[in-house]
Design a protein around this motif. Structure first.
Motif, PDB file in Angstrom:
ATOM      1  N   TYR A 185      -4.326   0.828  12.846  1.00 23.66           N
ATOM      2  CA  TYR A 185      -4.413   2.124  13.512  1.00 23.66           C
ATOM      3  C   TYR A 185      -5.300   3.077  12.719  1.00 23.66           C
ATOM      4  O   TYR A 185      -6.072   3.843  13.284  1.00 23.66           O
ATOM      5  N   LEU A 186      -5.153   3.011  11.416  1.00 28.61           N
ATOM      6  CA  LEU A 186      -5.957   3.881  10.558  1.00 28.61           C
ATOM      7  C   LEU A 186      -7.446   3.637  10.784  1.00 28.61           C
ATOM      8  O   LEU A 186      -8.222   4.566  10.996  1.00 28.61           O
ATOM      9  N   ALA A 224      -0.237  -0.537  11.017  1.00 23.24           N
ATOM     10  CA  ALA A 224      -0.543   0.823  10.574  1.00 23.24           C
ATOM     11  C   ALA A 224      -1.955   0.895  10.012  1.00 23.24           C
ATOM     12  O   ALA A 224      -2.690   1.842  10.283  1.00 23.24           O
ATOM     13  N   ILE A 266       4.189   0.096   4.802  1.00 21.18           N
ATOM     14  CA  ILE A 266       2.829  -0.263   5.210  1.00 21.18           C
ATOM     15  C   ILE A 266       2.186  -1.109   4.128  1.00 21.18           C
ATOM     16  O   ILE A 266       2.255  -0.766   2.951  1.00 21.18           O
ATOM     17  N   TRP A 282       0.840  -1.192   0.000  1.00 20.85           N
ATOM     18  CA  TRP A 282       0.000   0.000   0.000  1.00 20.85           C
ATOM     19  C   TRP A 282       0.878   1.247   0.000  1.00 20.85           C
ATOM     20  O   TRP A 282       0.853   2.026  -0.948  1.00 20.85           O
ATOM     21  N   ILE A 283       1.677   1.429   1.034  1.00 26.49           N
ATOM     22  CA  ILE A 283       2.589   2.577   1.046  1.00 26.49           C
ATOM     23  C   ILE A 283       3.996   2.043   1.280  1.00 26.49           C
ATOM     24  O   ILE A 283       4.484   2.034   2.412  1.00 26.49           O
ATOM     25  N   PRO A 284       4.655   1.565   0.226  1.00 23.55           N
ATOM     26  CA  PRO A 284       5.984   0.980   0.415  1.00 23.55           C
ATOM     27  C   PRO A 284       6.974   1.958   1.047  1.00 23.55           C
ATOM     28  O   PRO A 284       7.891   1.539   1.761  1.00 23.55           O
ATOM     29  N   ALA A 285       6.782   3.264   0.836  1.00 22.47           N
ATOM     30  CA  ALA A 285       7.712   4.230   1.400  1.00 22.47           C
ATOM     31  C   ALA A 285       7.755   4.134   2.919  1.00 22.47           C
ATOM     32  O   ALA A 285       8.791   4.392   3.536  1.00 22.47           O
ATOM     33  N   PHE A 286       6.655   3.762   3.539  1.00 26.44           N
ATOM     34  CA  PHE A 286       6.629   3.584   4.992  1.00 26.44           C
ATOM     35  C   PHE A 286       6.712   2.109   5.386  1.00 26.44           C
ATOM     36  O   PHE A 286       6.760   1.794   6.560  1.00 26.44           O
ATOM     37  N   PHE A 320       5.060  -3.378   8.905  1.00 25.40           N
ATOM     38  CA  PHE A 320       4.145  -3.185  10.024  1.00 25.40           C
ATOM     39  C   PHE A 320       3.281  -4.422  10.221  1.00 25.40           C
ATOM     40  O   PHE A 320       2.361  -4.403  11.018  1.00 25.40           O
ATOM     41  N   ILE A 357       5.117   2.819  15.802  1.00 27.03           N
ATOM     42  CA  ILE A 357       6.251   3.250  14.979  1.00 27.03           C
ATOM     43  C   ILE A 357       7.560   2.742  15.592  1.00 27.03           C
ATOM     44  O   ILE A 357       8.456   2.263  14.888  1.00 27.03           O
ATOM     45  N   LEU A 415      10.384   0.398  13.914  1.00 31.52           N
ATOM     46  CA  LEU A 415      11.792   0.776  13.742  1.00 31.52           C
ATOM     47  C   LEU A 415      12.715  -0.271  14.349  1.00 31.52           C
ATOM     48  O   LEU A 415      13.771  -0.583  13.794  1.00 31.52           O
TER      49      LEU A 415
END
Lengths: 464, 494
Positions: B141-142, B138, B78, B72-76, B201, B186, B190
């Protein structure tokens, strides 16, 4: 100048040329159509920046992917502000050519600031858009607050300009050059250079309204016409952030920079959020909240070594969308007087559903609640802060964010949950331009909240 | 499986909101649309229930019946990961039922801004479904925060009394817990990235992370705080009576029936598996808060004058048993706790519906205003007695099953807690008998002209009553469904 260089700086030429053109045509025949021309120029510059990805270096300016990204962002913000101002200013009889021309001039300055490759150009860019704001803040001569706000902004802005130029002078004394690339290469720390850098940072802190250089913000935001505030709180800050991002590499090896940002961030989000809690005026509340939001940007700059920069810019984009929507809604809902008291918004979510919804979405975004961009932005900066080990700062930031939730929601409560008794004035219906100006930031907010990946990827690529 | 049925479960209600748009100003059209969407959700949930044994033949890793996973959001780091096992299936069914009940019970009572109300209900259904299905922290949480917004509007716009105060209090309480949980999520992410070099996540990945005990305690504390506020555990419960009392009937039904369950569900799904040692260490605290909650809430419930407030406090007490069942972390008690979540959801939803129906007729919820309803509202009184008896935990009805399993499981590991909790069972008996006695049986105190239940209301209550009886007499199929996931969670072999 080669053809490539010309093509690369064409957006700046379009904007500057458009500004002059407006002044000329406006002198012959003033009217609301000038806003249309200005919007067309801003849109042309925007499209050119997207469509012509040409890098070029010339004396003073370097068109890179970094500058192009910020240009697109800033011109887009300017375009939305123009659409907001169109209706608002015509309603109040500000139909002269000076407003659209000044706005285009401000955009030119912003474009130059984020493309600067030496400190003088950076200074010129910053000061030229600030100069444009001196005019726009006080443009409404009949307004009792406008003059006061204009004077306050002028005095503070002059001080910040003085600090900036003094700082740049000290840096030149110490290093003997003003080119950013050469300055980055010389990482020797000496007192003169540090003193100069601190002055430059303080000057930029004024523009970003970070505590302790924030005191002008509430008065100016309240006194200026709402569309100007919309632009001032978003594009001006984004351009200053771009300047800051260009400047930070110069002082990165100095440990003190971390402490400076640490303090700026902490003071800003604590005092911004606490002061916003006490406001009855919606514009003052948003002004204090913008101070707090810039504190979060500073928090991600504390974490710059571990990926904080993309987070900072993402946050700035989120904030710009939310700021345009909130101040935009305020300006569209205002009649002859700005609708400023919170109580005047009672039940407005039903009488003017589009503006109410845009305001509510933007406030949820500022409060950092999913599925809006604000949540993703907070996520990004907290991830960056924790990654660089700033746990205590992150915890304080999140606790003050909780305070912020309260005052943002208070507006939503007023919009939707209080009966509109004793509010005889009907909100004016929205024009097409106004609807577009609200739709763009609102859809951006929702899109970035659901699918931020493309922007995050882009930011990772263009920011070191 | 090619049809992404879990995604449909989550996104169908959101699509339903879009369907409502053309009928925005037409109440007659909007209500059936929303109900059809909710009924479709229920059909899907029941279809999953009917076919879970077939799905269990080829389970996904960790015993999941269905799994949907996409970047979904590879940058994070997620991912969009939804998964279904027996526990979430039970919760999904509960969600689908409670939302049908919520829509049906507010069919006539919401006269203003009906379409907005319906769309808020549907958005909330999407959020709650998401919470029960998400396996990526994540994403979880959303959804966890997303379900707050519609509830905020439900209480604030259609509530009664001090609705603005209550809705802000509700929102701020829940936000304060969840923001710290966000930091913990988070941080966990990490730490995992540090140890493996991969950013993720996903629960299944994060379970592999090695945490020193101190870190584990801090992170668990943040998670626990968020879940304990939703639960709600003493002393974090103060938002609940206000929110429940001031919410519209459908809002109270969803708050008590579902929102409280998200806290206990998340503790079972995420809290314990992620931080086993920390959870073990915090067990005494958890036990004592749960016990204090049971005693305290029951005593306060006894003193209430407002029927809705009384039932709200009784919820705190009943959720205390769920807390004990989870704290024991032992197969029998845990199955009991999960069953009890569903039982309490159904029973309390029914009680809130009934008080809402009475409120619509008499425009008051003061216990002192009523009396002798048995003669005047025989059907209402019959159902009220039935649900009150269920809440007391009488054998043959569903609450008994849950409480029995919880206590039976707990008594082995912590006999003292079990004995104390057993004593606590007396309290619901006292305050419910008082409530029934004053409202239903006593002599009439004020002349009120009331109509008895209409067919729609009878239908709602009859379905809930049948569920109560069915789950009380024959809980075996549900327990069978919970068996594998509970064994896997508590570290046994299925």
């Amino acid at each position: 100048m080669t053809a490539e260089q010309l093509l690369a700086i064409m957006p700046l030429l379009i904007l500057a040329g458009g500004s002059v053109l407006l002044l000329l045509t406006g002198a012959v025949r003033p009217g609301g159509y000038l806003y249309g021309i200005a919007a067309a120029c801003a849109a042309a510059a925007l499209i050119w920046s997207i469509a012509m990805p040409a890098d070029a270096v010339m004396p003073g300016l370097a068109i890179t992917s970094f500058s192009r990204f910020f240009s697109v962002f800033l011109y887009g913000t300017g375009l939305v502000a123009l659409l907001l101002a169109w209706e608002y200013n015509c309603r109040r009889g500000i139909t002269g050519e000076e407003f659209p021309a000044t706005l285009l001039f401000a955009l030119t300055g912003m474009g130059a600031a984020c493309a600067a490759n030496n400190l003088v150009m950076l200074f010129i860019g910053l000061e030229s858009f600030t100069f444009a704001f001196y005019i726009m803040v006080a443009i409404e001569r009949r307004s009792e607050h406008g003059g006061e706000a204009g004077l306050k902004y002028l005095l503070n802005g002059t001080l910040s300009a003085a600090l900036l130029s003094m700082g740049i002078a000290l840096i030149y004394c110490s290093r003997g050059t003003l080119r950013l690339a050469e300055l980055v290469a010389m990482q020797v720390i000496d007192p003169l250079f540090i003193a100069g850098s601190c002055l430059v940072l303080l000057g930029l802190a004024f523009k970003l309204s970070l505590v302790p250089a924030h005191l002008w913000t509430p008065d100016v935001y309240q006194g200026a016409p709402a569309p100007v505030t919309a632009l001032l709180s978003t594009a001006s800050k984004a351009a200053s952030l771009a300047a800051l991002l260009l400047f930070i590499p110069l002082v990165e090896s100095w440990r003190g920079i971390h402490d400076i940002f640490w303090m700026l961030a902490l003071l800003s989000f604590v005092s911004g959020n606490l002061a916003a809690l006490l406001q009855r005026s919606i514009k003052r509340m948003l002004a204090w909240s913008s101070i707090a939001q810039m504190g979060y940007v500073a928090l991600s700059l504390v974490a710059a070594p571990s990926g904080g920069r993309p987070a900072a810019v993402f946050y700035a984009v989120m904030y710009a969308a939310a700021g345009l929507a909130t101040f935009g809604a305020v300006s569209l809902l205002s009649g002859d007087h700005d609708r400023d008291e919170l109580e005047q918004y009672r039940g407005l979510g039903y009488r003017n559903p589009a503006a109410g919804a845009a305001l509510a979405v933007a406030l949820f975004s500022l409060a950092g609640i999913p599925p809006t961009a604000g949540f993703m932005a907070k996520f990004a900066i907290f991830a960056a802060a924790l990654r660089s080990g700033e746990t205590s700062l992150a915890i304080m930031a999140i606790l003050t964010a909780l305070v912020a939730v309260f005052f943002y929601l208070r507006v939503v409560v007023t919009l939707y949950m209080k009966s509109p008794e004793g509010q005889p004035d009907h909100a004016p219906p929205l024009s097409v331009a106004g609807m577009t100006a609200l739709a763009i930031p609102t859809l951006t907010t929702l899109f970035l909240g659901i699918y931020p990946q493309p922007l995050l990827e882009l930011l990772k690529r263009i920011l070191p | 499986m090619s049809i992404p049925i879990l995604s449909i479960l989550v996104f169908l209600p959101l699509a339903g909101c879009l369907l409502l748009l053309p009928a925005w100003n037409c109440r007659r059209l909007a209500r059936p649309i929303a109900l059809v969407v909710a009924l479709t959700e229920l059909t899907l949930a029941l279809w999953l229930y009917a076919s879970w044994k077939g799905l269990a033949v080829n389970p996904f890793p960790q015993g999941f019946l269905l799994l949907e996973d996409a970047p979904w959001i590879p940058a994070f780091g997620i991912r969009y990961t939804l998964a279904l096992d027996g526990i979430s299936l039970l919760m999904i069914m509960l969600t689908a039922i409670v939302f049908c009940v919520g829509l049906a019970v507010s069919w006539d009572s919401i006269k203003e801004r009906t379409s907005l109300f319906l769309s808020m209900m549907l958005v909330m259904e999407a959020g709650i479904m998401g919470v029960f299905l998400a396996l990526d922290l994540a994403l979880f949480y959303l959804f966890w925060e997303m379900m707050l917004i519609p509830m905020f509007f439900l209480i604030g716009i259609w509530g009664h009394g001090r609705r603005l105060y209550s809705t802000l209090k509700f929102f701020l309480f829940t936000m304060s817990g969840s923001l710290l949980m966000l930091l913990a999520i988070i941080a966990l992410h990490l730490l995992y990235a540090q140890q493996t070099g991969v950013s993720s996540f996903q629960l299944q990945e994060l379970l592999k992370v090695q945490l020193p005990l101190e870190t584990q305690l801090w992170l668990y504390a943040a998670f626990f705080l968020a879940f304990a506020i939703k639960f709600p555990l003493f002393p974090l419960h103060t938002w609940l009576p206000d929110a429940h009392t001031d919410a519209p009937t459908a809002g109270s039904v969803i708050l008590a029936g579902l929102l409280l369950k998200t806290g206990s569900y998340a503790l079972i799904r995420f809290g314990y598996p992620l931080f086993p040692q920390a959870a073990q260490m915090m067990t005494p605290l958890f036990y004592s808060l749960a016990l204090i909650g049971i005693f305290y809430a029951s005593l306060v419930a006894f003193a209430q004058q407002d029927m809705k407030r009384l039932i709200a406090y009784s919820s705190i007490g009943h959720m205390g048993y769920v807390a004990i069942g989870i704290a024991a972390w032992q197969p029998v008690a845990l199955s009991g706790a999960i069953i009890q979540m569903a039982n309490h959801g159904v029973t309390t939803a029914a009680l809130f519906c009934m008080v809402g129906m009475l409120d619509e007729r008499a425009h008051t919820r003061e216990i002192a205003a009523f009396g002798g309803l048995w003669g005047k509202l025989p059907l209402w009184s019959f159902f009220f007695l039935l649900f009150a008896v269920t809440a007391m935990g009488v054998p043959g009805l569903n609450n008994f099953v849950g409480e029995f399993l919880i206590l039976a499981g707990t008594i082995k590991s912590s006999p003292l807690v079990a004995v104390l909790a057993f004593c606590g069972i007396v309290f619901p008996l006292i305050y419910m008998v008082r409530l029934v006695q004053e409202v239903v049986f006593q002599k009439e105190r004020q002349p009120l002209s009331l109509n008895d239940l209409n067919p729609r209301e009878i239908g709602i209550l009859a379905i809930l009553a049948l569920l109560d009886i069915w789950m009380g007499i024959h809980p075996a199929p549900l327990l069978e469904m919970l068996h594998v996931p509970v064994q896997l969670l508590t570290g046994g072999t299925p």
